[in-house]
Scaffold this motif. Structure first.
Motif, PDB file in Angstrom:
ATOM      1  N   PRO A  10       0.809  -1.221   0.000  1.00  0.00           N
ATOM      2  CA  PRO A  10       0.000   0.000   0.000  1.00  0.00           C
ATOM      3  C   PRO A  10       0.846   1.278   0.000  1.00  0.00           C
ATOM      4  N   LEU A  14       0.504   4.244  -2.729  1.00  0.00           N
ATOM      5  CA  LEU A  14       0.234   5.606  -2.261  1.00  0.00           C
ATOM      6  C   LEU A  14       1.263   6.590  -2.809  1.00  0.00           C
ATOM      7  N   CYS A  76      -0.147  16.098   4.236  1.00  0.00           N
ATOM      8  CA  CYS A  76      -1.451  15.437   4.057  1.00  0.00           C
ATOM      9  C   CYS A  76      -2.555  16.217   4.770  1.00  0.00           C
ATOM     10  N   VAL A 116     -10.038  11.720  -1.125  1.00  0.00           N
ATOM     11  CA  VAL A 116      -9.722  10.451  -0.462  1.00  0.00           C
ATOM     12  C   VAL A 116      -8.222  10.321  -0.181  1.00  0.00           C
ATOM     13  N   LEU A 117      -7.396  10.835  -1.074  1.00  0.00           N
ATOM     14  CA  LEU A 117      -5.945  10.648  -0.986  1.00  0.00           C
ATOM     15  C   LEU A 117      -5.333  11.122   0.338  1.00  0.00           C
ATOM     16  N   VAL A 119      -6.722  11.397   3.224  1.00  0.00           N
ATOM     17  CA  VAL A 119      -7.213  10.527   4.299  1.00  0.00           C
ATOM     18  C   VAL A 119      -6.418   9.226   4.289  1.00  0.00           C
ATOM     19  N   LEU A 120      -6.242   8.647   3.107  1.00  0.00           N
ATOM     20  CA  LEU A 120      -5.447   7.424   2.997  1.00  0.00           C
ATOM     21  C   LEU A 120      -3.996   7.677   3.413  1.00  0.00           C
ATOM     22  N   LEU A 123      -3.850   7.893   7.210  1.00  0.00           N
ATOM     23  CA  LEU A 123      -4.022   6.563   7.798  1.00  0.00           C
ATOM     24  C   LEU A 123      -2.764   5.719   7.619  1.00  0.00           C
ATOM     25  N   TRP A 124      -2.179   5.772   6.432  1.00  0.00           N
ATOM     26  CA  TRP A 124      -0.950   5.015   6.178  1.00  0.00           C
ATOM     27  C   TRP A 124       0.191   5.514   7.073  1.00  0.00           C
ATOM     28  N   HIS A 127      -0.278   4.251  10.510  1.00  0.00           N
ATOM     29  CA  HIS A 127       0.072   2.831  10.567  1.00  0.00           C
ATOM     30  C   HIS A 127       1.591   2.637  10.595  1.00  0.00           C
TER      31      HIS A 127
END
Length: 137
Positions: A10, A14, A76, A116-117, A119-120, A123-124, A127
């Motif tokens: 992922p 990304l 981000c 969306v980008l 947010v992803l 989140l990444w 993580h």
């Protein structure tokens, strides 16, 4: 998490999406600023800002280290705020945006990927940050 793991799966996808958006937004803004700036200066400058934010985010996500992580998180967050503010303003006052930006109408011209980008991305990064600080087995 190792550097290789943070840039695979992922993370790699990304980074690639950010790189594509960085190139697309920056190139589009450059052409618009150089050829039609007087038509929609705010929109074209906002697209240039979006391109710069995408570049910073891509580099920050691709690199390892505390500073890169913080830069990526900040970019981000700025991107998410930008797409929400510009998206709302472009709907509320369309006359202020005679031409679209990457973030107009929440990125509807780009299949809402600009919404969306970030947010992803956040989140990444969360993580990866957790994995880097987790105790090793």
């Amino acid at each position: 998490m190792s550097e290789a793991a943070s840039r695979s799966g992922p993370g790699r996808v990304l980074i690639a999406v950010y790189a594509v958006f960085a190139l697309a937004a920056t190139a589009r803004a450059a052409v618009q600023i150089l050829t039609r700036f007087e038509e929609a200066p705010l929109a074209y400058l906002l697209s240039a800002v979006a391109g710069a934010v995408y570049i910073v985010a891509a580099v920050g996500i691709a690199r390892r280290g505390r500073t890169a992580h913080r830069v990526a998180m900040a970019s981000c967050a700025v991107e998410l705020i930008g797409v929400l503010v510009v998206g709302a303003l472009s709907i509320a006052d369309p006359a202020a945006f005679p031409d679209d930006t990457v973030w107009s109408r929440f990125g509807s011209g780009y299949l809402f990927i600009p919404l969306v980008l970030p947010v992803l991305g956040l989140l990444w990064l969360r993580h990866v940050g957790r994995a880097e600080h987790a105790p090793s087995a």
